[in-house]
Design an enzyme around this catalytic site. Structure first.
Site, PDB file in Angstrom:
ATOM      1  N   ALA A   1      -4.137   7.576  -4.931  1.00  6.03           N
ATOM      2  CA  ALA A   1      -2.864   7.293  -5.072  1.00  6.03           C
ATOM      3  C   ALA A   1      -2.655   5.767  -5.394  1.00  6.03           C
ATOM      4  CB  ALA A   1      -2.103   7.358  -3.702  1.00  6.03           C
TER       5      ALA A   1
ATOM      6  N   GLY B   1       0.790  -1.301  -0.020  1.00  3.17           N
ATOM      7  CA  GLY B   1      -0.006  -0.073  -0.099  1.00  3.17           C
ATOM      8  C   GLY B   1       0.953   1.190  -0.039  1.00  3.17           C
ATOM      9  N   ASN B   2       0.243   2.233   0.320  1.00  6.31           N
ATOM     10  CA  ASN B   2       1.046   3.606   0.288  1.00  6.31           C
ATOM     11  C   ASN B   2       0.174   4.434   1.420  1.00  6.31           C
ATOM     12  OD1 ASN B   2      -1.459   5.219  -0.847  1.00  6.31           O
ATOM     13  ND2 ASN B   2      -0.818   4.009  -2.841  1.00  6.31           N
ATOM     14  N   ARG B   3       0.821   5.933   1.568  1.00  6.40           N
ATOM     15  CA  ARG B   3       0.391   6.669   2.709  1.00  6.40           C
ATOM     16  C   ARG B   3      -0.753   7.234   2.619  1.00  6.40           C
ATOM     17  NH1 ARG B   3       4.919   6.895   6.549  1.00  6.40           N
ATOM     18  NH2 ARG B   3       6.861   6.053   5.714  1.00  6.40           N
TER      19      ARG B   3
END
Length: 408
Positions: free
Chosen positions: A269, A202-204
């Protein structure tokens, strides 16, 4: 000119509402003030009447012939409650209508904005937290209180923001609906690419900026569809919500909903890569030293794909906005990479922001540059994410109107 109801509940911060009333009147708006019964202990009706130019009462039995408790709410373009005490939040959340202000809140279908002000312990009490959540779920805009000096020697969160700050925060509701009749599709949040049944890449991204864009577009009069991957904040009331998780699911949702939209804002994102295979069971640690090798494959470039697809499908949005979360390096600046990405993607607008461990992701503020494919000078925006969203939506509206004019 807007017809505004300014509700004032009985707190020491009521004096600040006098200054807000003056700002609203100086901006040319018609304001009806409805104080609750105890407000006169802080500010008298003579002050409200002198500054608003209208008669003031809190009693539902005054001017019965005009049915004020219904009429004022029906005619209002906007209802403000400043300050909003813990008591008025509780009564509004419960749907009570035992005075002129709460009756007006039930009768109106206009946007409602509340600015709470109270001691920290009251603001943080579970009952107030729950009441605030209920109101927000119903579409009420609840302005976060400031932190600072309260009554007496106390200090902390619960202070009413300054009148000019409140006035600025509602500008989108005081202006004309620049996207009235338009349909806008927005993606938000970070995708998750599964490794096995319990793990993912995943990402932030928290989804805060995408949610703010959906709110700003809704407030500008648009019919909004929000495709949400994984959000850390609630989606705004009054938008159509579609859920997706991975990049592939997001791609499917975008193409399923993009036709006959006036604009698409690709704010999510999206992971550039995903695992080549997804394990059917949890990946185990077989011994103390070995570790699995995970092969990655590229995800589709959804933004580039849908821009390209417009060549064969004129039902796709004529205005597409991309987002570029960039970091600079010794090869170029954030803006350099943004301009290059705009040229590659082929969208009409690209919003560029610098990201990092303490920048943009998960925070309540943002700084961006809006780039234009037609070569117009970049437009900068900085501040809270809703403030940034309003700038982006303003540029989007201008672009949509430009396309409509060109089509004629």
């Amino acid at each position: 000119m807007k017809r505004i109801v300014l509700g004032v509940s009985a707190g020491i911060a009521a004096y600040k509402s006098v200054l807000l009333l003056r700002l609203l009147r100086e901006a040319g708006h018609h304001v009806d003030v409805i104080p609750t019964g105890n407000v006169a202990n802080f500010v008298g009706n003579a002050t409200w009447e002198a500054l608003s130019g209208n008669p003031v009462t809190s009693n539902v039995f005054d001017a019965v012939d005009t049915v004020n408790h219904v009429r004022l709410g029906q005619q209002a373009d906007l209802v403000l409650v400043v300050p909003a005490t813990a008591d008025i939040l509780a009564r509004a959340a419960s749907g009570l209508a035992d005075d002129l202000l709460t009756g007006t809140l039930l009768a109106t279908r206009a946007p409602v904005v509340m600015a709470p002000a109270m001691h920290t312990e009251m603001w943080q009490h579970p009952a107030t937290v729950a009441n605030t959540a209920v109101l927000r779920e119903r579409g009420v805009r609840v302005i976060e209180p400031a932190s600072g000096r309260l009554t007496g020697k106390d200090s902390g969160p619960g202070r009413l923001p300054e009148p000019d700050q409140i006035f600025e925060s509602i500008q989108d509701l005081l202006s004309e609906p620049i996207l009235a009749g338009r349909k806008v599709l927005i993606t938000a949040g970070g995708t998750r690419e599964p490794l096995d049944p319990v793990r993912f890449l995943g990402n932030r991204s928290s989804g805060r900026q995408g949610v703010a864009l959906a709110q700003a577009a809704r407030d500008a009069g648009a019919q909004v569809t929000l495709i949400a991957t994984h959000l850390e904040v609630p989606a705004p009331h009054g938008v159509e919500l579609v859920h997706a998780s991975s990049a592939l699911e997001l791609r499917e949702a975008v193409f399923a909903h993009a036709e006959r939209q006036d604009a698409l804002i690709m704010n999510a994102a999206v992971a550039d890569f995903r695992p080549a295979t997804i394990e059917g069971s949890k990946i185990k640690k077989r011994d103390e030293h070995s570790a699995p090798v995970i092969e990655l494959v590229r995800n589709p470039d959804i933004l580039a794909e849908i821009v390209c697809a417009r060549g064969a499908n004129d039902q796709l949005p004529p205005v597409i906005v991309g987002f570029a979360a960039e970091t600079g390096d010794d090869q170029g600046s954030v803006l350099d990479y943004g301009r290059a990405k705009l040229a590659r993607k082929g969208c009409e607008l690209l919003v560029v922001n610098e990201v990092g461990a303490n920048l943009t992701f998960g925070t309540d503020s943002n700084t961006v540059q809006v780039l234009f494919a037609d070569g117009k000078p970049a437009v900068g925006a900085a501040g809270s994410k809703i403030e940034v969203a309003r700038v982006v939506i303003g540029q989007l509206a201008a672009e949509i109107n430009g396309h409509v004019a060109d089509a004629k």
